[in-house]
Motif scaffolding. Structure first.
Motif, short mmCIF file in Angstrom:
data_model
loop_
_atom_site.label_atom_id
_atom_site.label_comp_id
_atom_site.label_asym_id
_atom_site.label_seq_id
_atom_site.Cartn_x
_atom_site.Cartn_y
_atom_site.Cartn_z
N LYS A 73 0.80 -1.22 0.00
CA LYS A 73 0.00 0.00 0.00
C LYS A 73 0.84 1.28 0.00
N VAL A 74 2.06 1.21 0.50
CA VAL A 74 2.83 2.43 0.79
C VAL A 74 3.30 3.13 -0.48
N GLU A 75 2.89 4.40 -0.63
CA GLU A 75 3.34 5.22 -1.75
C GLU A 75 4.11 6.46 -1.28
N SER A 76 3.97 6.82 -0.02
CA SER A 76 4.74 7.95 0.50
C SER A 76 4.96 7.79 2.00
N VAL A 77 6.12 8.25 2.45
CA VAL A 77 6.50 8.24 3.87
C VAL A 77 6.96 9.66 4.20
N SER A 78 6.33 10.28 5.19
CA SER A 78 6.62 11.68 5.50
C SER A 78 6.85 11.86 7.00
N ALA A 79 7.56 12.93 7.32
CA ALA A 79 7.75 13.33 8.71
C ALA A 79 7.49 14.82 8.81
N LEU A 80 6.89 15.24 9.92
CA LEU A 80 6.60 16.64 10.11
C LEU A 80 6.65 17.02 11.58
N ALA A 81 6.80 18.30 11.82
CA ALA A 81 6.73 18.86 13.17
C ALA A 81 5.70 19.97 13.17
N SER A 82 4.94 20.08 14.26
CA SER A 82 3.92 21.11 14.36
C SER A 82 4.07 21.85 15.69
N ILE A 83 3.68 23.11 15.69
CA ILE A 83 3.68 23.92 16.90
C ILE A 83 2.24 24.28 17.24
N TYR A 84 1.86 24.02 18.49
CA TYR A 84 0.52 24.33 18.98
C TYR A 84 0.62 25.39 20.07
N GLU A 85 -0.28 26.35 20.03
CA GLU A 85 -0.39 27.35 21.09
C GLU A 85 -1.82 27.33 21.60
N GLN A 92 3.35 24.35 10.84
CA GLN A 92 3.67 22.97 10.46
C GLN A 92 4.92 23.00 9.58
N TYR A 93 5.85 22.09 9.86
CA TYR A 93 7.09 22.02 9.10
C TYR A 93 7.26 20.61 8.52
N SER A 94 7.49 20.55 7.22
CA SER A 94 7.78 19.27 6.59
C SER A 94 9.23 18.92 6.85
N LEU A 95 9.46 17.71 7.38
CA LEU A 95 10.81 17.26 7.71
C LEU A 95 11.33 16.24 6.70
N GLY A 96 10.63 16.12 5.60
CA GLY A 96 11.09 15.20 4.56
C GLY A 96 10.01 14.24 4.13
N GLN A 97 10.07 13.85 2.85
CA GLN A 97 9.08 12.93 2.31
C GLN A 97 9.75 12.04 1.27
N LEU A 98 9.45 10.75 1.32
CA LEU A 98 9.93 9.79 0.33
C LEU A 98 8.73 9.24 -0.43
N SER A 99 8.84 9.22 -1.76
CA SER A 99 7.73 8.76 -2.60
C SER A 99 8.11 7.47 -3.33
N PHE A 100 7.11 6.63 -3.54
CA PHE A 100 7.33 5.34 -4.18
C PHE A 100 6.28 5.11 -5.26
N GLU A 201 0.27 26.12 26.91
CA GLU A 201 0.49 27.38 26.21
C GLU A 201 1.24 27.16 24.90
N LYS A 202 2.22 26.24 24.91
CA LYS A 202 3.00 26.05 23.69
C LYS A 202 3.66 24.66 23.71
N ILE A 203 3.45 23.89 22.66
CA ILE A 203 4.07 22.57 22.54
C ILE A 203 4.54 22.36 21.10
N VAL A 204 5.48 21.43 20.95
CA VAL A 204 5.93 20.99 19.63
C VAL A 204 5.64 19.50 19.51
N THR A 205 5.09 19.07 18.40
CA THR A 205 4.85 17.64 18.17
C THR A 205 5.70 17.17 16.99
N PHE A 206 6.20 15.95 17.09
CA PHE A 206 6.89 15.30 15.98
C PHE A 206 6.00 14.15 15.51
N GLU A 207 5.73 14.12 14.20
CA GLU A 207 4.75 13.20 13.68
C GLU A 207 5.26 12.47 12.44
#
Length: 226
Positions: A73-85, A92-100, A201-207
């Motif tokens: 099923k896999v056609e793309s693999v991505s990583a991102l970071a988001s900031i919540y207040e 939202q920041y894209s940390l890279g994506q691999l496509s297949f 008040e402020k967090i960062v998530t890695f996804e």
């Protein structure tokens, strides 16, 4: 003859004890390595993530390893970071994506994600500069993310067992910049996550994001518009 019977009895008891020990070890292992399977895979226990993903030490790091159960099923693999207040995702920041595709198909059972942060690189700064890696077999994609202007973590939390569903972002790490760390639920339970995030008040998530489509993950920051 008596010695033979005694030896046989000893061997039987020894085998029985070994069997009980293995059974207990397996039960303990199953309890330790809890899995919550999704329709495309699941996150593995942090203890199963190999060391050496980074080539240096970091002040903070998050790691996740996905076992892919639906490889075709896999056609793309991505990583991102988001900031919540206060519960609102402001960046939202894209940390890279691999496509297949058919020419370059995805054919690995595992995907490793890792993010490592160095604190206070900027002069008089307390924020983190991040290096992020996506590793698939012997190949890897590395990226950098400058969050040195966001502030220092008061605490950070790693993921619990989580399902990985097709096209759904899964949080594998949270850095609390302003707030508390009283979060005890699955990171991919979005309703409970948002309820908790509203109190911070402020967090960062890695996804991470594993998808059967090649939709590109974009970077944006709503604060730039203010």
């Amino acid at each position: 003859m008596g010695n033979v019977k005694e030896l046989a009895a000893f061997v039987f008891i020894a085998c029985l004890l070994v069997g009980i020990g293995l059974s207990m070890a397996i039960s303990k292992s199953e309890a330790t390595y809890q899995t919550v399977e999704g329709d495309i895979g699941y996150l593995m226990n942090t203890e199963e993530i190999e060391s050496g993903v980074f080539d240096r030490a970091f002040d903070a790091d998050f790691r996740a390893k996905v076992r892919v159960t639906e490889i075709e099923k896999v056609e793309s693999v991505s990583a991102l970071a988001s900031i919540y207040e206060n519960g609102e995702r402001v960046a939202q920041y894209s940390l890279g994506q691999l496509s297949f595709d058919e020419q370059f198909p995805f054919n690995s059972e595992y995907i490793t994600f890792a993010a490592g942060g160095l604190n206070g690189l900027a002069e008089d700064g307390e924020g983190y500069y991040w290096t992020h890696v996506i590793r698939i077999d012997e190949s890897s994609l590395k990226s950098e993310l400058d969050l040195t202007n966001e502030g220092e973590f008061t605490s950070w939390l790693e993921y619990e067992a989580s399902a990985v569903n097709d096209g759904e972002p899964v949080i594998f790490g949270i850095g609390v910049i302003e707030g508390n760390d009283e979060y005890q639920s699955y990171f991919n339970d979005r309703d409970e996550f948002y309820s908790w995030a509203n109190e911070q008040e402020k967090i960062v998530t890695f996804e991470l994001l594993v998808s059967s489509s090649g939709v590109e993950v974009e970077s944006w920051d709503h604060r730039d518009d203010e």
